[in-house]
Design a protein around this motif. Sequence first.
Motif, PDB file in Angstrom:
ATOM      1  N   THR A  78      -6.174  -9.044  -2.473  1.00  0.00           N
ATOM      2  CA  THR A  78      -6.618  -7.670  -2.234  1.00  0.00           C
ATOM      3  C   THR A  78      -6.872  -6.904  -3.511  1.00  0.00           C
ATOM      4  N   GLY A  79      -6.461  -7.418  -4.656  1.00  0.00           N
ATOM      5  CA  GLY A  79      -6.590  -6.666  -5.895  1.00  0.00           C
ATOM      6  C   GLY A  79      -5.521  -5.618  -6.066  1.00  0.00           C
ATOM      7  N   LEU A  80      -4.393  -5.761  -5.366  1.00  0.00           N
ATOM      8  CA  LEU A  80      -3.304  -4.792  -5.464  1.00  0.00           C
ATOM      9  C   LEU A  80      -2.173  -5.254  -6.370  1.00  0.00           C
ATOM     10  N   GLY A  81      -2.091  -6.555  -6.649  1.00  0.00           N
ATOM     11  CA  GLY A  81      -0.923  -7.096  -7.350  1.00  0.00           C
ATOM     12  C   GLY A  81      -0.700  -6.482  -8.704  1.00  0.00           C
ATOM     13  N   LEU A  82      -1.691  -6.573  -9.619  1.00  0.00           N
ATOM     14  CA  LEU A  82      -1.511  -6.045 -10.967  1.00  0.00           C
ATOM     15  C   LEU A  82      -1.448  -4.528 -10.965  1.00  0.00           C
ATOM     16  N   ALA A  83      -2.187  -3.876 -10.043  1.00  0.00           N
ATOM     17  CA  ALA A  83      -2.097  -2.415  -9.953  1.00  0.00           C
ATOM     18  C   ALA A  83      -0.686  -2.000  -9.559  1.00  0.00           C
ATOM     19  N   LEU A  84      -0.087  -2.718  -8.613  1.00  0.00           N
ATOM     20  CA  LEU A  84       1.290  -2.420  -8.207  1.00  0.00           C
ATOM     21  C   LEU A  84       2.257  -2.706  -9.347  1.00  0.00           C
ATOM     22  N   ALA A  85       2.008  -3.795 -10.077  1.00  0.00           N
ATOM     23  CA  ALA A  85       2.874  -4.116 -11.214  1.00  0.00           C
ATOM     24  C   ALA A  85       2.835  -3.016 -12.260  1.00  0.00           C
ATOM     25  N   LYS A  86       1.641  -2.520 -12.575  1.00  0.00           N
ATOM     26  CA  LYS A  86       1.533  -1.458 -13.581  1.00  0.00           C
ATOM     27  C   LYS A  86       2.239  -0.190 -13.111  1.00  0.00           C
ATOM     28  N   SER A  87       2.043   0.177 -11.829  1.00  0.00           N
ATOM     29  CA  SER A  87       2.708   1.375 -11.317  1.00  0.00           C
ATOM     30  C   SER A  87       4.218   1.235 -11.383  1.00  0.00           C
ATOM     31  N   LEU A  88       4.721   0.046 -11.077  1.00  0.00           N
ATOM     32  CA  LEU A  88       6.165  -0.173 -11.155  1.00  0.00           C
ATOM     33  C   LEU A  88       6.659  -0.115 -12.594  1.00  0.00           C
ATOM     34  N   VAL A  89       5.857  -0.662 -13.530  1.00  0.00           N
ATOM     35  CA  VAL A  89       6.238  -0.597 -14.944  1.00  0.00           C
ATOM     36  C   VAL A  89       6.317   0.847 -15.403  1.00  0.00           C
ATOM     37  N   LEU A 135       0.828  -1.207   0.000  1.00  0.00           N
ATOM     38  CA  LEU A 135       0.000   0.000   0.000  1.00  0.00           C
ATOM     39  C   LEU A 135       0.857   1.250   0.000  1.00  0.00           C
ATOM     40  N   LEU A 136       1.908   1.270   0.821  1.00  0.00           N
ATOM     41  CA  LEU A 136       2.785   2.444   0.870  1.00  0.00           C
ATOM     42  C   LEU A 136       3.537   2.628  -0.436  1.00  0.00           C
ATOM     43  N   THR A 137       3.991   1.521  -1.020  1.00  0.00           N
ATOM     44  CA  THR A 137       4.708   1.613  -2.301  1.00  0.00           C
ATOM     45  C   THR A 137       3.793   2.140  -3.389  1.00  0.00           C
ATOM     46  N   LEU A 138       2.556   1.641  -3.436  1.00  0.00           N
ATOM     47  CA  LEU A 138       1.605   2.095  -4.451  1.00  0.00           C
ATOM     48  C   LEU A 138       1.307   3.575  -4.292  1.00  0.00           C
ATOM     49  N   GLN A 139       1.124   4.013  -3.061  1.00  0.00           N
ATOM     50  CA  GLN A 139       0.863   5.430  -2.826  1.00  0.00           C
ATOM     51  C   GLN A 139       2.062   6.279  -3.236  1.00  0.00           C
ATOM     52  N   LYS A 140       3.238   5.811  -2.926  1.00  0.00           N
ATOM     53  CA  LYS A 140       4.452   6.557  -3.272  1.00  0.00           C
ATOM     54  C   LYS A 140       4.631   6.644  -4.782  1.00  0.00           C
ATOM     55  N   LEU A 141       4.323   5.541  -5.474  1.00  0.00           N
ATOM     56  CA  LEU A 141       4.451   5.549  -6.933  1.00  0.00           C
ATOM     57  C   LEU A 141       3.418   6.476  -7.570  1.00  0.00           C
ATOM     58  N   GLU A 142       2.195   6.451  -7.049  1.00  0.00           N
ATOM     59  CA  GLU A 142       1.156   7.304  -7.622  1.00  0.00           C
ATOM     60  C   GLU A 142       1.442   8.770  -7.387  1.00  0.00           C
ATOM     61  N   SER A 143       2.082   9.110  -6.284  1.00  0.00           N
ATOM     62  CA  SER A 143       2.431  10.506  -6.020  1.00  0.00           C
ATOM     63  C   SER A 143       3.717  10.928  -6.714  1.00  0.00           C
ATOM     64  N   GLN A 144       4.361   9.975  -7.416  1.00  0.00           N
ATOM     65  CA  GLN A 144       5.583  10.245  -8.182  1.00  0.00           C
ATOM     66  C   GLN A 144       6.680  10.856  -7.315  1.00  0.00           C
ATOM     67  N   GLN A 145       6.779  10.342  -6.105  1.00  0.00           N
ATOM     68  CA  GLN A 145       7.823  10.817  -5.203  1.00  0.00           C
ATOM     69  C   GLN A 145       9.130  10.043  -5.354  1.00  0.00           C
ATOM     70  N   ALA A 146       9.036   8.838  -5.950  1.00  0.00           N
ATOM     71  CA  ALA A 146      10.231   7.985  -6.057  1.00  0.00           C
ATOM     72  C   ALA A 146      10.923   8.183  -7.393  1.00  0.00           C
ATOM     73  N   THR A 147      12.242   8.184  -7.367  1.00  0.00           N
ATOM     74  CA  THR A 147      13.061   8.263  -8.589  1.00  0.00           C
ATOM     75  C   THR A 147      13.755   6.916  -8.789  1.00  0.00           C
ATOM     76  N   PRO A 148      13.611   6.272  -9.954  1.00  0.00           N
ATOM     77  CA  PRO A 148      14.207   4.940 -10.154  1.00  0.00           C
ATOM     78  C   PRO A 148      15.740   4.998 -10.108  1.00  0.00           C
ATOM     79  N   GLN A 149      16.314   3.987  -9.504  1.00  0.00           N
ATOM     80  CA  GLN A 149      17.771   3.855  -9.420  1.00  0.00           C
ATOM     81  C   GLN A 149      18.188   2.730 -10.370  1.00  0.00           C
TER      82      GLN A 149
END
Length: 677
Positions: A624-635, A494-508
């Motif tokens: 929970t229905g978070l898996g594919l949503a998290l995958a898309k955000s990570l992609v 949940l925290l990772t998804l929120q962070k990705l949606e807010s575009q706070q993370a920069t990929p390394q």
Amino acid sequence: MKKRLSSPPQCPDDVDRLQSYPVKLMQHPEEPAHQLLQQINQIIANRPATILMLQDMAKLLGVAFGVDCCLVTVMSEPSTEATIASWCTEEYLGLPHSDGIFSMEQLLMELHVVQCAAEPLNIEDISTIQKSLEIGCQSLPLPIKAVLAIPTRFRGKNNGVISLIKFQPHSWTQSEQQLLKSIESSCAIAVSQVAQSQLIAAQQQHLQKSDQHQSLIKQLTILSRSNLELNQMLQLAIASTAESLQADRGLFIMLKYTDPLFRTRSKKQIPNARATIVREWTRDIQAYPTSTSDTLKDQSFVISECGLCQRVFAESGKPVVINDYTEQKDILTATPLLAVEQFPAVLLMPLESQGKVLGFLVLQQAVARSWQSAELNLVEMVCAQVSNAIIQSQTLRQVQNLVDERTAKLQSSLELQAKLHERTRQYVEQLRELNVLKDEFLSNMSDRLRYPLTNMLMSIRNLRLPGIAPERQNRYFDILEQECTKEINLINDLLTLQKLESQQATPQFEPIDLNTRIQDLAASFEQKLAEKSLSITLDLPEDSLKLQTEVESFDRILQELLTNACKYSEHDTIVDLQATHQVNQLVDQVIIKVTNIGRGISSEEATYIFDKFRRGKGRWTPGTGLGLALAKSLVQHLNGTIAVESMQISDSDLSKICFTLTLPQFSNESKLYSESD
């Protein structure tokens, strides 16, 4: 509020019959209310609903209570009169009305008003009693010293007041108060009937006057109600008006102002305007034969040429009445078009609308004539109707010019409204779907949170039991560790998804060997796949691919895709994982496909399969229905794309479901570094 006071009826027999009633009240205290109600109901049943019925009731109550005076007040609507029926004992009948004027404050100080209801009197009740006393005390011969009053209520509203009055100080007993309270509802019915009767009578009088007025208006406006063209209506109007008033000639003259600022000037100022005779009617006489033709049509003159027309403006729109023009021709000019030598009796009435003179109605007589006020009133009414018809005609022409434009705007507005309605409907439908998703999410999350916590709680309780074997302790510790890990993973997702949606993370980004990475990930899933009788095949290029990516995010994407394939694959099927390289628009890309065989994904499900908390319909696999949503955000975090495709297998209910992951082979930073080298 106006008042209408009634005189007491002269009924000696009734007085004698009721004089013994107070004695009965004292002898049989349980019977007075019933007997009094019977007599009131008898009055209501036998008497017409007029003031006489209220007088009888006032007399009955006055004698029954042994008071000096009784007032029954009908509190009508503010727009109508208030009606008061009064009764006084014989010793006060001959006394003149008191000339003293009492203020309401003085009256209330001298009176002892006792409430009859169990509940306190409200402001409306007190106001009603005050108004009735203000009106009623004006008709009494002496100042009142004690009063017992109660407002009557019908259908929840005050409609009258019953007032028992003493001209001497008096202390009202509880039995008197209770008795008055017990008859209030019957009195309210009587008051309501009289009020309704008065209302009906007033309406009948109003209707009678309206019929008389309507009959007169109908004669004057019958032409304006027709669908005739304006000029035809004017011709018939001048003819019917002149004939009804026995005039010899009638004209309609219209004005066209040449001074646009005339409206703002004084009414007595003579305007610059041109008058045109538009309609004419003459009686069949030898000097001037009957004509309904357009003989004088379009013949015009300016106002400055006609003293008769100027007088209308000089006298602020008043009509010009000339009984005999020959007596005033030396001092008052007239345009030749009026032919005042042949028709010396002239009535010139202005056609006005909102203070502006539109023209004139002219009636002329061949002989001297004295115009009566009734005739002037009739002509004035005709002019009012004709003025309205002219304004309506002018307005109609203006409106007609705007019809097409307004119609086009209306059509555009309707189309916009339809679009907005459809958009609103879609929004409502989306809100409904989101509400369903919310319920599903709360249900799933409650399960995902409750079950691990329950297992942990049970393990803790079991660990506290005495004599637990070491192997069972280890088992409970394993359960605690597993369930804690599940909770931590859920919260981290949940925290990772929120962070990705807010575009706070920069990929390394860092380079990885794609073949080795995929092989390691596939190996970690072999046991899980085997538990469901599944196997996995890898289709990798011979030359190992290099990929610039964020390792943790890349691993998580493939883990979610393989987990999804493991969950929804049919037993004894194969999961295929393929990796290829391609160049698209001069960009090196890595294409990874994860294919499994299972239940097909509909086109509707494909639109929201990557949305968070959304799960396929009818799919009851826990999650929970978070898996594919998290995958898309990570992609998207890795600047890539992901898509799903479901292909039906021929002669089977199953389908091939393929998730395609597209990632840039090199990050922007690595490209810049290579170019600098």
